[in-house]
Design a protein around this motif. Structure first.
Motif, PDB file in Angstrom:
ATOM      1  N   ARG A 158     -33.404 -44.158  -3.503  1.00 10.94           N
ATOM      2  CA  ARG A 158     -33.177 -42.432  -3.412  1.00 10.94           C
ATOM      3  C   ARG A 158     -33.731 -42.204  -4.124  1.00 10.94           C
ATOM      4  O   ARG A 158     -35.142 -41.182  -3.350  1.00 10.94           O
ATOM      5  CB  ARG A 158     -31.344 -42.381  -3.761  1.00 10.94           C
ATOM      6  CG  ARG A 158     -31.522 -40.770  -2.915  1.00 10.94           C
ATOM      7  CD  ARG A 158     -30.746 -40.148  -2.478  1.00 10.94           C
ATOM      8  NE  ARG A 158     -30.948 -39.246  -2.241  1.00 10.94           N
ATOM      9  CZ  ARG A 158     -30.660 -38.240  -1.613  1.00 10.94           C
ATOM     10  NH1 ARG A 158     -32.151 -38.384  -0.325  1.00 10.94           N
ATOM     11  NH2 ARG A 158     -30.666 -37.070  -0.838  1.00 10.94           N
ATOM     12  N   ILE A 159     -34.153 -41.726  -5.599  1.00 13.29           N
ATOM     13  CA  ILE A 159     -35.370 -41.128  -6.512  1.00 13.29           C
ATOM     14  C   ILE A 159     -36.527 -41.864  -5.332  1.00 13.29           C
ATOM     15  O   ILE A 159     -37.536 -40.424  -5.547  1.00 13.29           O
ATOM     16  CB  ILE A 159     -35.304 -41.904  -7.431  1.00 13.29           C
ATOM     17  CG1 ILE A 159     -33.608 -40.651  -8.021  1.00 13.29           C
ATOM     18  CG2 ILE A 159     -36.447 -40.779  -8.173  1.00 13.29           C
ATOM     19  CD1 ILE A 159     -33.304 -39.379  -8.156  1.00 13.29           C
ATOM     20  N   LEU A 160     -36.522 -42.679  -5.606  1.00  7.28           N
ATOM     21  CA  LEU A 160     -37.857 -43.542  -5.252  1.00  7.28           C
ATOM     22  C   LEU A 160     -38.290 -42.735  -3.356  1.00  7.28           C
ATOM     23  O   LEU A 160     -39.452 -41.971  -2.841  1.00  7.28           O
ATOM     24  CB  LEU A 160     -38.445 -44.040  -4.934  1.00  7.28           C
ATOM     25  CG  LEU A 160     -38.481 -45.012  -6.658  1.00  7.28           C
ATOM     26  CD1 LEU A 160     -38.291 -46.637  -6.796  1.00  7.28           C
ATOM     27  CD2 LEU A 160     -39.098 -44.255  -7.639  1.00  7.28           C
ATOM     28  N   MET A 181     -29.039 -26.726 -11.463  1.00 11.19           N
ATOM     29  CA  MET A 181     -29.940 -27.279 -12.215  1.00 11.19           C
ATOM     30  C   MET A 181     -29.617 -27.941 -13.849  1.00 11.19           C
ATOM     31  O   MET A 181     -29.596 -28.602 -14.786  1.00 11.19           O
ATOM     32  CB  MET A 181     -31.123 -27.419 -11.786  1.00 11.19           C
ATOM     33  CG  MET A 181     -31.669 -28.487 -10.524  1.00 11.19           C
ATOM     34  SD  MET A 181     -31.842 -30.318 -10.716  1.00 11.19           S
ATOM     35  CE  MET A 181     -32.563 -30.585 -10.931  1.00 11.19           C
ATOM     36  N   THR A 182     -30.488 -26.669 -14.277  1.00 17.28           N
ATOM     37  CA  THR A 182     -30.152 -26.424 -15.354  1.00 17.28           C
ATOM     38  C   THR A 182     -28.914 -27.265 -16.358  1.00 17.28           C
ATOM     39  O   THR A 182     -29.071 -27.754 -17.297  1.00 17.28           O
ATOM     40  CB  THR A 182     -30.928 -25.628 -16.243  1.00 17.28           C
ATOM     41  OG1 THR A 182     -32.073 -25.002 -15.802  1.00 17.28           O
ATOM     42  CG2 THR A 182     -31.050 -24.955 -17.919  1.00 17.28           C
ATOM     43  N   GLY A 226     -24.500 -29.866 -11.035  1.00 16.29           N
ATOM     44  CA  GLY A 226     -25.537 -29.423  -9.758  1.00 16.29           C
ATOM     45  C   GLY A 226     -25.399 -28.468  -8.496  1.00 16.29           C
ATOM     46  O   GLY A 226     -23.919 -27.605  -8.122  1.00 16.29           O
ATOM     47  N   PRO A 227     -26.001 -28.311  -8.068  1.00 17.24           N
ATOM     48  CA  PRO A 227     -26.246 -27.494  -6.976  1.00 17.24           C
ATOM     49  C   PRO A 227     -25.363 -27.577  -6.407  1.00 17.24           C
ATOM     50  O   PRO A 227     -25.254 -28.988  -5.951  1.00 17.24           O
ATOM     51  CB  PRO A 227     -27.588 -27.149  -6.597  1.00 17.24           C
ATOM     52  CG  PRO A 227     -28.805 -27.955  -7.916  1.00 17.24           C
ATOM     53  CD  PRO A 227     -27.234 -28.697  -8.653  1.00 17.24           C
ATOM     54  N   GLU A 228     -25.170 -26.873  -5.289  1.00 18.24           N
ATOM     55  CA  GLU A 228     -24.536 -26.272  -4.100  1.00 18.24           C
ATOM     56  C   GLU A 228     -24.836 -26.187  -2.494  1.00 18.24           C
ATOM     57  O   GLU A 228     -25.918 -25.909  -2.940  1.00 18.24           O
ATOM     58  CB  GLU A 228     -22.807 -25.729  -4.295  1.00 18.24           C
ATOM     59  CG  GLU A 228     -22.691 -26.745  -5.524  1.00 18.24           C
ATOM     60  CD  GLU A 228     -20.561 -25.655  -5.299  1.00 18.24           C
ATOM     61  OE1 GLU A 228     -20.774 -24.865  -5.529  1.00 18.24           O
ATOM     62  OE2 GLU A 228     -20.235 -26.366  -7.242  1.00 18.24           O
ATOM     63  N   GLY A 229     -24.579 -26.155  -1.712  1.00 17.04           N
ATOM     64  CA  GLY A 229     -24.838 -25.943  -0.468  1.00 17.04           C
ATOM     65  C   GLY A 229     -25.695 -26.088  -0.482  1.00 17.04           C
ATOM     66  O   GLY A 229     -26.885 -28.086  -0.389  1.00 17.04           O
ATOM     67  N   ARG A 267     -28.323 -33.766  -6.182  1.00 15.32           N
ATOM     68  CA  ARG A 267     -28.046 -33.553  -7.115  1.00 15.32           C
ATOM     69  C   ARG A 267     -28.522 -35.361  -7.337  1.00 15.32           C
ATOM     70  O   ARG A 267     -27.495 -36.123  -8.888  1.00 15.32           O
ATOM     71  CB  ARG A 267     -26.631 -34.054  -7.063  1.00 15.32           C
ATOM     72  CG  ARG A 267     -25.250 -32.330  -6.912  1.00 15.32           C
ATOM     73  CD  ARG A 267     -24.437 -32.068  -6.607  1.00 15.32           C
ATOM     74  NE  ARG A 267     -23.462 -31.216  -6.646  1.00 15.32           N
ATOM     75  CZ  ARG A 267     -22.344 -31.171  -6.718  1.00 15.32           C
ATOM     76  NH1 ARG A 267     -21.071 -31.822  -6.196  1.00 15.32           N
ATOM     77  NH2 ARG A 267     -21.914 -29.900  -6.767  1.00 15.32           N
ATOM     78  N   ALA A 268     -28.290 -35.863  -6.678  1.00 14.47           N
ATOM     79  CA  ALA A 268     -28.978 -37.055  -7.326  1.00 14.47           C
ATOM     80  C   ALA A 268     -30.634 -37.621  -8.647  1.00 14.47           C
ATOM     81  O   ALA A 268     -30.226 -38.964  -8.679  1.00 14.47           O
ATOM     82  CB  ALA A 268     -29.817 -37.123  -5.764  1.00 14.47           C
TER      83      ALA A 268
END
Length: 160
Positions: free
Chosen positions: A9-11, A92-93, A102-105, A111-112
């Motif tokens: 997923r990251i790659l 993120m921080t 992690g972030p929402e929306g 979040r990955a």
């Protein structure tokens, strides 16, 4: 653990960098560099009348983690407000430094990168694109406000 960090997923996110390049006439430009590794992001934006990102371009030279974060950002930033971008940056921080979710929306895809929390040397690289984007939006907002301010200077024409 390193294999999980550089997951498929990251790659995939790192390989797909939406809105790559630069804008011809941006209202704001932001640039951030991660001092430890040299990852760099230069971001250009224009804003619509509501102050939301209407055009976005990014030139990112970073490791796979920084590229992945920029990929998520590029997929979702058009239409975002400065508040949404700042909330994503803050989340993120919190995710990287304090175990937050992690972030929402619209920026939930970031979040990955949750496993990056275990690698403090990679935090700055992961954040360069979002920090540069927020800088660009703030600069654009400043220019927009300056254009909307009435000219209150007095004219010297006719003064004797």
């Amino acid at each position: 653990m390193i294999d999980e960090l550089y997951s498929a997923r990251i790659l995939k996110l790192a390989a797909n960098l939406p809105h790559s390049g630069r804008l011809a006439a941006p209202q704001g430009t932001g640039e951030r560099v991660a001092k430890l590794c040299g990852s760099k992001a230069v971001v250009d934006v224009t804003l619509d009348d509501a102050g939301r990102v209407s055009e976005f371009a990014q030139d990112v030279k970073a490791c796979a983690l920084g590229q992945a974060a920029a990929g998520v950002l590029g997929e979702n930033v058009v239409g975002a407000s400065a508040g949404e971008i700042a909330a994503a940056r803050d989340a993120m921080t919190e995710m990287l430094k304090a175990g937050g979710e992690g972030p929402e929306g619209r920026f939930e895809g970031l979040r990955a990168l949750k496993l990056v929390a275990d690698y403090p040397a990679r935090h700055a690289s992961t954040m360069v694109a979002i920090e540069a984007t927020l800088d660009a939006v703030k600069q654009a907002q400043g220019r927009t406000l300056a254009r909307k301010s009435p000219d209150t200077r007095t004219s010297l024409a006719g003064a004797a």
